[in-house]
Scaffold this motif. Structure first.
Motif, PDB file in Angstrom:
ATOM      1  N   SER A   4      25.243  38.619  24.314  1.00 41.89           N
ATOM      2  CA  SER A   4      24.085  39.496  24.443  1.00 41.89           C
ATOM      3  C   SER A   4      22.830  38.643  24.437  1.00 41.89           C
ATOM      4  O   SER A   4      22.700  37.728  23.640  1.00 41.89           O
ATOM      5  N   ARG A   5      21.910  38.960  25.314  1.00 45.93           N
ATOM      6  CA  ARG A   5      20.635  38.249  25.332  1.00 45.93           C
ATOM      7  C   ARG A   5      19.617  39.089  26.069  1.00 45.93           C
ATOM      8  O   ARG A   5      19.954  39.950  26.851  1.00 45.93           O
ATOM      9  N   THR A   6      18.373  38.831  25.794  1.00 48.15           N
ATOM     10  CA  THR A   6      17.301  39.542  26.476  1.00 48.15           C
ATOM     11  C   THR A   6      17.130  38.945  27.854  1.00 48.15           C
ATOM     12  O   THR A   6      17.112  37.744  28.025  1.00 48.15           O
ATOM     13  N   LEU A   7      17.032  39.810  28.855  1.00 47.16           N
ATOM     14  CA  LEU A   7      16.885  39.373  30.237  1.00 47.16           C
ATOM     15  C   LEU A   7      15.493  38.796  30.444  1.00 47.16           C
ATOM     16  O   LEU A   7      14.499  39.456  30.230  1.00 47.16           O
ATOM     17  N   ARG A   8      15.427  37.539  30.834  1.00 41.42           N
ATOM     18  CA  ARG A   8      14.161  36.887  31.117  1.00 41.42           C
ATOM     19  C   ARG A   8      14.298  36.220  32.473  1.00 41.42           C
ATOM     20  O   ARG A   8      14.573  35.045  32.571  1.00 41.42           O
ATOM     21  N   THR A   9      14.163  36.972  33.515  1.00 41.87           N
ATOM     22  CA  THR A   9      14.347  36.460  34.869  1.00 41.87           C
ATOM     23  C   THR A   9      13.129  36.772  35.713  1.00 41.87           C
ATOM     24  O   THR A   9      12.232  37.491  35.289  1.00 41.87           O
ATOM     25  N   PRO A  10      13.128  36.252  36.925  1.00 39.09           N
ATOM     26  CA  PRO A  10      12.027  36.596  37.820  1.00 39.09           C
ATOM     27  C   PRO A  10      11.893  38.093  38.047  1.00 39.09           C
ATOM     28  O   PRO A  10      10.811  38.585  38.299  1.00 39.09           O
ATOM     29  N   LEU A  11      12.988  38.842  37.938  1.00 39.02           N
ATOM     30  CA  LEU A  11      12.905  40.292  38.103  1.00 39.02           C
ATOM     31  C   LEU A  11      11.993  40.895  37.053  1.00 39.02           C
ATOM     32  O   LEU A  11      11.129  41.710  37.362  1.00 39.02           O
ATOM     33  N   LEU A  12      12.166  40.493  35.800  1.00 44.57           N
ATOM     34  CA  LEU A  12      11.327  41.031  34.736  1.00 44.57           C
ATOM     35  C   LEU A  12       9.875  40.613  34.941  1.00 44.57           C
ATOM     36  O   LEU A  12       8.969  41.434  34.823  1.00 44.57           O
ATOM     37  N   ALA A  13       9.678  39.353  35.290  1.00 42.66           N
ATOM     38  CA  ALA A  13       8.308  38.884  35.515  1.00 42.66           C
ATOM     39  C   ALA A  13       7.669  39.627  36.684  1.00 42.66           C
ATOM     40  O   ALA A  13       6.503  40.025  36.620  1.00 42.66           O
ATOM     41  N   THR A  14       8.443  39.854  37.737  1.00 42.32           N
ATOM     42  CA  THR A  14       7.928  40.583  38.896  1.00 42.32           C
ATOM     43  C   THR A  14       7.593  42.011  38.523  1.00 42.32           C
ATOM     44  O   THR A  14       6.560  42.551  38.917  1.00 42.32           O
ATOM     45  N   ALA A  15       8.478  42.635  37.732  1.00 41.39           N
ATOM     46  CA  ALA A  15       8.246  44.026  37.333  1.00 41.39           C
ATOM     47  C   ALA A  15       7.004  44.151  36.478  1.00 41.39           C
ATOM     48  O   ALA A  15       6.188  45.057  36.669  1.00 41.39           O
ATOM     49  N   PRO A  56      11.202  27.384  47.557  1.00 40.50           N
ATOM     50  CA  PRO A  56      12.262  26.509  48.054  1.00 40.50           C
ATOM     51  C   PRO A  56      12.944  25.688  46.965  1.00 40.50           C
ATOM     52  O   PRO A  56      14.141  25.489  47.003  1.00 40.50           O
ATOM     53  N   GLN A  57      12.210  25.228  45.966  1.00 43.28           N
ATOM     54  CA  GLN A  57      12.807  24.402  44.924  1.00 43.28           C
ATOM     55  C   GLN A  57      13.548  25.204  43.869  1.00 43.28           C
ATOM     56  O   GLN A  57      14.374  24.669  43.153  1.00 43.28           O
ATOM     57  N   ALA A  58      13.294  26.511  43.781  1.00 45.33           N
ATOM     58  CA  ALA A  58      13.911  27.332  42.737  1.00 45.33           C
ATOM     59  C   ALA A  58      14.956  28.299  43.270  1.00 45.33           C
ATOM     60  O   ALA A  58      15.748  28.842  42.506  1.00 45.33           O
ATOM     61  N   GLY A  59      14.974  28.549  44.545  1.00 46.86           N
ATOM     62  CA  GLY A  59      15.871  29.541  45.104  1.00 46.86           C
ATOM     63  C   GLY A  59      15.138  30.845  45.366  1.00 46.86           C
ATOM     64  O   GLY A  59      13.926  30.958  45.155  1.00 46.86           O
ATOM     65  N   VAL A  60      15.875  31.842  45.824  1.00 41.72           N
ATOM     66  CA  VAL A  60      15.275  33.089  46.266  1.00 41.72           C
ATOM     67  C   VAL A  60      16.013  34.261  45.649  1.00 41.72           C
ATOM     68  O   VAL A  60      17.225  34.236  45.485  1.00 41.72           O
ATOM     69  N   SER A  61      15.256  35.284  45.313  1.00 44.03           N
ATOM     70  CA  SER A  61      15.796  36.545  44.821  1.00 44.03           C
ATOM     71  C   SER A  61      15.657  37.563  45.942  1.00 44.03           C
ATOM     72  O   SER A  61      14.592  37.679  46.552  1.00 44.03           O
ATOM     73  N   LEU A  62      16.734  38.296  46.253  1.00 42.53           N
ATOM     74  CA  LEU A  62      16.703  39.302  47.309  1.00 42.53           C
ATOM     75  C   LEU A  62      16.667  40.691  46.692  1.00 42.53           C
ATOM     76  O   LEU A  62      17.422  40.975  45.753  1.00 42.53           O
ATOM     77  N   PHE A  68      13.464  48.220  45.288  1.00 38.58           N
ATOM     78  CA  PHE A  68      13.170  46.890  44.776  1.00 38.58           C
ATOM     79  C   PHE A  68      14.240  46.403  43.797  1.00 38.58           C
ATOM     80  O   PHE A  68      14.067  45.445  43.078  1.00 38.58           O
ATOM     81  N   GLY A  69      15.401  47.068  43.753  1.00 39.00           N
ATOM     82  CA  GLY A  69      16.512  46.598  42.925  1.00 39.00           C
ATOM     83  C   GLY A  69      16.952  45.218  43.380  1.00 39.00           C
ATOM     84  O   GLY A  69      16.912  44.885  44.566  1.00 39.00           O
ATOM     85  N   THR A  70      17.398  44.384  42.429  1.00 37.67           N
ATOM     86  CA  THR A  70      17.841  43.029  42.747  1.00 37.67           C
ATOM     87  C   THR A  70      19.230  43.074  43.366  1.00 37.67           C
ATOM     88  O   THR A  70      20.184  43.546  42.743  1.00 37.67           O
ATOM     89  N   LEU A  71      19.339  42.570  44.591  1.00 38.71           N
ATOM     90  CA  LEU A  71      20.603  42.526  45.323  1.00 38.71           C
ATOM     91  C   LEU A  71      21.365  41.237  45.065  1.00 38.71           C
ATOM     92  O   LEU A  71      22.587  41.253  44.886  1.00 38.71           O
ATOM     93  N   ALA A  72      20.645  40.093  45.086  1.00 40.86           N
ATOM     94  CA  ALA A  72      21.313  38.789  45.008  1.00 40.86           C
ATOM     95  C   ALA A  72      20.318  37.689  44.677  1.00 40.86           C
ATOM     96  O   ALA A  72      19.102  37.876  44.797  1.00 40.86           O
ATOM     97  N   HIS A  73      20.864  36.549  44.266  1.00 39.86           N
ATOM     98  CA  HIS A  73      20.084  35.326  44.074  1.00 39.86           C
ATOM     99  C   HIS A  73      20.693  34.250  44.965  1.00 39.86           C
ATOM    100  O   HIS A  73      21.921  34.106  45.027  1.00 39.86           O
ATOM    101  N   LEU A  74      19.833  33.497  45.649  1.00 39.50           N
ATOM    102  CA  LEU A  74      20.264  32.418  46.528  1.00 39.50           C
ATOM    103  C   LEU A  74      19.814  31.088  45.970  1.00 39.50           C
ATOM    104  O   LEU A  74      18.729  30.982  45.382  1.00 39.50           O
ATOM    105  N   ALA A  75      20.614  30.054  46.166  1.00 35.97           N
ATOM    106  CA  ALA A  75      20.260  28.692  45.758  1.00 35.97           C
ATOM    107  C   ALA A  75      19.154  28.175  46.676  1.00 35.97           C
ATOM    108  O   ALA A  75      18.904  28.740  47.746  1.00 35.97           O
TER     109      ALA A  75
END
Length: 147
Positions: A4-15, A56-62, A68-75
């Motif tokens: 268990s952990r708190t979600l700290r991803t680009p999705l949360l920051a974007t939201a 480009p250096q971090a990857g992409v969130s789709l 605006f739901g997160t579909l995938a993360h790309l390298a």
């Protein structure tokens, strides 16, 4: 074993960034009905349109262009790292005190494994958030993820 952990991803920051309001003195938090976004780029994921955010250096969130739901993360190479079914999203409208649980299947592309993911979320508060650009009103949303 359950992790268990708190979600700290680009999705949360974007939201959080999308929910920031620049009006002051409002004593009652708003009730946003949907995510408000300014897309960086539109691509295709599994034959459907998707919005791409990243670097480009971090990857992409789709993200789904409607919810605006997160579909995938790309390298950074553009190869898929993981995808989510159904897409990871907020339960609109957001209101302080709102809680939710959601079940997802995560496909981990490097291994080909599919793993279950449960997300429990809560809109904890509404208030000031200070960042280098200034102080803004925002919701504090906390997610806990369990495998």
């Amino acid at each position: 074993m359950i992790a268990s952990r708190t979600l700290r991803t680009p999705l949360l920051a974007t939201a959080v960034a999308a929910l920031l309001l620049t009006t002051g003195c409002a004593s009652t938090p708003p009730t946003p009905e949907t995510m408000q976004i300014s897309p960086v780029g539109t691509v295709t994921w599994n034959g459907k349109p998707a919005i791409a955010f990243g670097a480009p250096q971090a990857g992409v969130s789709l993200h789904d262009p409607v919810t605006f739901g997160t579909l995938a993360h790309l390298a950074p190479t553009g190869q898929p790292v993981m995808s989510f079914e159904p897409p990871i999203d907020y339960p609109w409208p957001l209101q302080v005190g709102k809680t939710w649980s959601a079940q997802h299947t995560v496909t981990l592309y490097p291994s080909g494994n599919k793993v279950p993911l449960k997300i429990d979320g809560k809109v904890e508060s509404w208030g000031d958030v200070t960042v280098p650009a200034g102080t803004f009103k925002a919701f504090k949303v906390v997610w806990t993820m369990n495998q």
